[in-house]
Scaffold this motif. Structure first.
Motif, short mmCIF file in Angstrom:
data_model
loop_
_atom_site.label_atom_id
_atom_site.label_comp_id
_atom_site.label_asym_id
_atom_site.label_seq_id
_atom_site.Cartn_x
_atom_site.Cartn_y
_atom_site.Cartn_z
N ARG A 173 -1.10 -10.27 11.11
CA ARG A 173 0.25 -9.71 10.71
C ARG A 173 0.08 -9.12 9.49
O ARG A 173 0.91 -8.08 9.26
CB ARG A 173 1.11 -11.10 10.68
N VAL A 174 -0.51 -9.79 8.31
CA VAL A 174 -0.59 -9.14 7.24
C VAL A 174 -1.15 -7.91 7.06
O VAL A 174 -0.84 -6.77 6.15
CB VAL A 174 -1.20 -10.40 6.22
N ARG B 114 0.18 2.58 12.15
CA ARG B 114 0.89 1.61 12.65
C ARG B 114 1.41 1.71 14.20
O ARG B 114 1.83 1.02 14.76
CB ARG B 114 2.24 1.21 11.76
N VAL C 280 -1.43 -5.60 9.38
CA VAL C 280 -0.31 -4.50 9.97
C VAL C 280 0.58 -4.11 8.86
O VAL C 280 0.94 -2.74 9.09
CB VAL C 280 0.34 -5.12 11.29
N GLU C 281 1.23 -5.01 8.07
CA GLU C 281 2.28 -4.57 6.94
C GLU C 281 1.62 -3.49 5.97
O GLU C 281 2.17 -2.79 5.45
CB GLU C 281 2.49 -5.76 6.36
N LEU C 282 0.29 -3.58 5.86
CA LEU C 282 -0.55 -2.55 5.04
C LEU C 282 -0.90 -1.15 5.75
O LEU C 282 -1.51 -0.17 4.94
CB LEU C 282 -1.75 -3.15 4.48
N ASP D 200 -3.14 0.91 2.84
CA ASP D 200 -2.97 0.54 1.53
C ASP D 200 -4.32 -0.30 1.09
O ASP D 200 -4.27 -1.45 1.09
CB ASP D 200 -1.73 -0.23 1.24
N PRO E 40 -1.60 -1.70 15.76
CA PRO E 40 -1.27 -3.24 16.10
C PRO E 40 -1.44 -3.64 17.58
O PRO E 40 -1.83 -5.01 17.59
CB PRO E 40 0.16 -3.25 15.74
#
Length: 184
Positions: A60-61, A71, A63-65, A131, A75
């Motif tokens: 989950r973390v 994206r 994927v946010e990056l 990131d 995922p």
């Protein structure tokens, strides 16, 4: 002429994954073992991995990056794996250049992981659009390590496999001077 191994010839960078596939513990372990047994300069093994499987907190973390371009497809992979290479002997060592070959060695480890994934019927797509600094901060990566690349690992959706093209060997391998044809 010798035949190229089917595992190498048929490898693809997957962008469509089966969202129901679960990467089993033993599959993940054998992928990491394949990387672990890769050769490295002086047997230094200057690589490390951050692993998140779809559905867990790390995934989950991660994927946010991801950049929006990644994206869209990553995922759905069964796992996201981020690679790191060592850049200094320890956190107190300000001199970068731990090994001129650390990134090369990491690349070999990832290649071994990729071939092992193919042997398991899995696909891997390597990417760099995320990131890097954000991941290093969130994962508390020590300063003598560098976040390098990401890998999406999972079961490919077969209908999405595109034809793969490659430059000819004549554009990649040369004799004693760059650009000089290699007599084969």
């Amino acid at each position: 002429m010798a035949e190229l191994l089917p595992l190498l010839r048929e490898r693809r960078s997957i962008r469509a994954y089966d969202e129901t596939h679960v990467l089993a513990d033993d599959e993940l372990m054998v992928l990491l073992e394949a990387a672990r047994w890769s050769p490295s300069a002086g047997n230094s093994q200057p690589w490390a991995f951050l692993v998140g499987r779809r559905g867990d907190e790390a995934h989950r973390v991660f994927v946010e990056l991801l950049a929006p371009s990644v994206r869209r497809w990553a995922p759905a992979a069964s796992a996201l794996v981020f690679t790191l290479n060592q850049v200094a002997s320890g956190p107190e060592d300000d001199a970068l250049g731990y090994s001129d070959y650390a990134q090369y060695d990491l690349g070999q480890a990832v290649a071994h992981l990729t071939v092992q994934a193919s042997a398991l019927g899995l696909g891997v797509h390597q990417f760099a659009a995320f990131d890097h600094d954000g991941l290093a901060g969130l994962a508390a990566v020590p300063r003598h390590w560098r976040v390098t690349t990401g890998l999406a690992v999972g079961l490919a959706v077969e209908s999405e496999l595109a034809t793969r093209t490659r430059r000819p060997v004549s554009e990649l391998a040369f004799a004693s001077r760059f650009g000089e044809p290699l007599a084969l």
